[in-house]
Design a protein around this motif. Structure first.
Motif, PDB file in Angstrom:
ATOM      1  N   UNK A  63      39.512  -5.420  -5.264  1.00  0.00           N
ATOM      2  CA  UNK A  63      39.373  -3.975  -5.507  1.00  0.00           C
ATOM      3  C   UNK A  63      38.019  -3.652  -6.135  1.00  0.00           C
ATOM      4  N   UNK A  64      37.591  -4.460  -7.087  1.00  0.00           N
ATOM      5  CA  UNK A  64      36.307  -4.211  -7.753  1.00  0.00           C
ATOM      6  C   UNK A  64      35.140  -4.367  -6.777  1.00  0.00           C
ATOM      7  N   UNK A  65      35.170  -5.418  -5.972  1.00  0.00           N
ATOM      8  CA  UNK A  65      34.092  -5.638  -5.008  1.00  0.00           C
ATOM      9  C   UNK A  65      34.082  -4.542  -3.945  1.00  0.00           C
ATOM     10  N   UNK A  66      35.260  -4.138  -3.496  1.00  0.00           N
ATOM     11  CA  UNK A  66      35.337  -3.063  -2.503  1.00  0.00           C
ATOM     12  C   UNK A  66      34.688  -1.785  -3.038  1.00  0.00           C
ATOM     13  N   UNK A  67      34.977  -1.429  -4.277  1.00  0.00           N
ATOM     14  CA  UNK A  67      34.381  -0.225  -4.876  1.00  0.00           C
ATOM     15  C   UNK A  67      32.865  -0.342  -4.952  1.00  0.00           C
ATOM     16  N   UNK A  68      32.393  -1.505  -5.353  1.00  0.00           N
ATOM     17  CA  UNK A  68      30.938  -1.698  -5.479  1.00  0.00           C
ATOM     18  C   UNK A  68      30.243  -1.582  -4.125  1.00  0.00           C
ATOM     19  N   UNK A  69      30.894  -2.011  -3.062  1.00  0.00           N
ATOM     20  CA  UNK A  69      30.307  -1.892  -1.730  1.00  0.00           C
ATOM     21  C   UNK A  69      30.424  -0.467  -1.194  1.00  0.00           C
ATOM     22  N   UNK A 119      21.732   2.960  -6.076  1.00  0.00           N
ATOM     23  CA  UNK A 119      21.972   1.845  -5.165  1.00  0.00           C
ATOM     24  C   UNK A 119      21.537   2.213  -3.753  1.00  0.00           C
ATOM     25  N   UNK A 120      21.061   1.211  -3.017  1.00  0.00           N
ATOM     26  CA  UNK A 120      20.666   1.408  -1.630  1.00  0.00           C
ATOM     27  C   UNK A 120      21.904   1.718  -0.793  1.00  0.00           C
ATOM     28  N   UNK A 121      21.777   2.690   0.135  1.00  0.00           N
ATOM     29  CA  UNK A 121      22.889   3.051   1.019  1.00  0.00           C
ATOM     30  C   UNK A 121      22.808   2.168   2.262  1.00  0.00           C
ATOM     31  N   UNK A 123      30.378   2.271  -2.904  1.00  0.00           N
ATOM     32  CA  UNK A 123      29.366   3.078  -3.593  1.00  0.00           C
ATOM     33  C   UNK A 123      28.031   2.977  -2.852  1.00  0.00           C
ATOM     34  N   UNK A 124      27.805   1.871  -2.179  1.00  0.00           N
ATOM     35  CA  UNK A 124      26.563   1.648  -1.447  1.00  0.00           C
ATOM     36  C   UNK A 124      26.660   2.108   0.004  1.00  0.00           C
ATOM     37  N   UNK A 125      27.697   2.874   0.320  1.00  0.00           N
ATOM     38  CA  UNK A 125      27.817   3.489   1.640  1.00  0.00           C
ATOM     39  C   UNK A 125      28.605   2.718   2.673  1.00  0.00           C
ATOM     40  N   UNK A 126      29.176   1.598   2.289  1.00  0.00           N
ATOM     41  CA  UNK A 126      29.902   0.785   3.264  1.00  0.00           C
ATOM     42  C   UNK A 126      31.347   1.246   3.425  1.00  0.00           C
ATOM     43  N   UNK A 127      31.852   1.042   4.619  1.00  0.00           N
ATOM     44  CA  UNK A 127      33.258   1.281   4.899  1.00  0.00           C
ATOM     45  C   UNK A 127      33.946  -0.071   4.745  1.00  0.00           C
ATOM     46  N   UNK A 128      34.849  -0.164   3.777  1.00  0.00           N
ATOM     47  CA  UNK A 128      35.427  -1.456   3.416  1.00  0.00           C
ATOM     48  C   UNK A 128      36.937  -1.467   3.656  1.00  0.00           C
ATOM     49  N   UNK A 129      37.390  -2.524   4.322  1.00  0.00           N
ATOM     50  CA  UNK A 129      38.821  -2.800   4.466  1.00  0.00           C
ATOM     51  C   UNK A 129      39.095  -4.077   3.689  1.00  0.00           C
ATOM     52  N   UNK A 130      40.278  -4.176   3.106  1.00  0.00           N
ATOM     53  CA  UNK A 130      40.612  -5.361   2.327  1.00  0.00           C
ATOM     54  C   UNK A 130      41.960  -5.922   2.750  1.00  0.00           C
ATOM     55  N   UNK A 131      42.064  -7.246   2.705  1.00  0.00           N
ATOM     56  CA  UNK A 131      43.331  -7.939   2.908  1.00  0.00           C
ATOM     57  C   UNK A 131      43.361  -9.141   1.977  1.00  0.00           C
TER      58      UNK A 131
END
Length: 146
Positions: A20-26, A2-4, A28-36
């Motif tokens: 949770x699934x979408x956060x993991x997928x992002x 995957x592209x970083x 893996x591509x190098x993104x820093x993800x916060x969820x609410x």
């Protein structure tokens, strides 16, 4: 592989498993993800932290995605926000775009399409912030008596 993509993303959706699934997928591509999971929490966290992009669901308990979008944009007009929903209509998408959404995507969305949209939004935000910085520097230089 995957592209970083180095981007700071806020995901807002009341469906916790999807979130949770979408956060993991992002991530893996190098993104820093916060969820609410609530619009109120999205507004609060967006007030405290800068994000390259907010990915926002429309249908949530409490304040819905459209109201969340309006509140974030009122406080941060430069915020980049993409609506990602399974319950969108043409009327709702037009209303969201008028309120300042950058794009309106239907679930299920291709991860490639979403990553491309995040990349575009990050580039746009970077450009806007650079222009603001240049204007601020120009103002400082004009007020100084060299």
């Amino acid at each position: 592989m995957a592209e970083i993509l180095k981007a700071k993303v806020l995901l807002v959706d009341d469906e916790e498993l999807f979130l949770a699934a979408l956060a993991k997928r992002l991530e893996v591509r190098g993104m820093q993800v916060s969820t609410v999971t609530r619009g109120e929490d999205a507004v609060a966290i967006a007030d405290k932290q800068a994000f390259d992009l907010v990915v926002l669901d429309l249908s949530m308990p409490g304040i819905d995605g459209l109201e969340t979008l309006k509140r974030i944009k009122a406080r941060q007009p430069d915020a980049e926000i993409i609506i990602l929903t399974g319950e969108g209509s043409i009327r709702t998408s037009i209303e969201a775009m008028k309120a300042g959404a950058e794009d309106f995507l239907q679930k299920p969305v291709s991860i490639v399409e979403l990553v491309n949209k995040i990349s575009e939004a990050k580039d746009k935000r970077t450009h806007i912030l650079e222009k603001k910085s240049v204007k601020e520097i120009e103002q400082i230089l004009q007020t100084k008596a060299w």
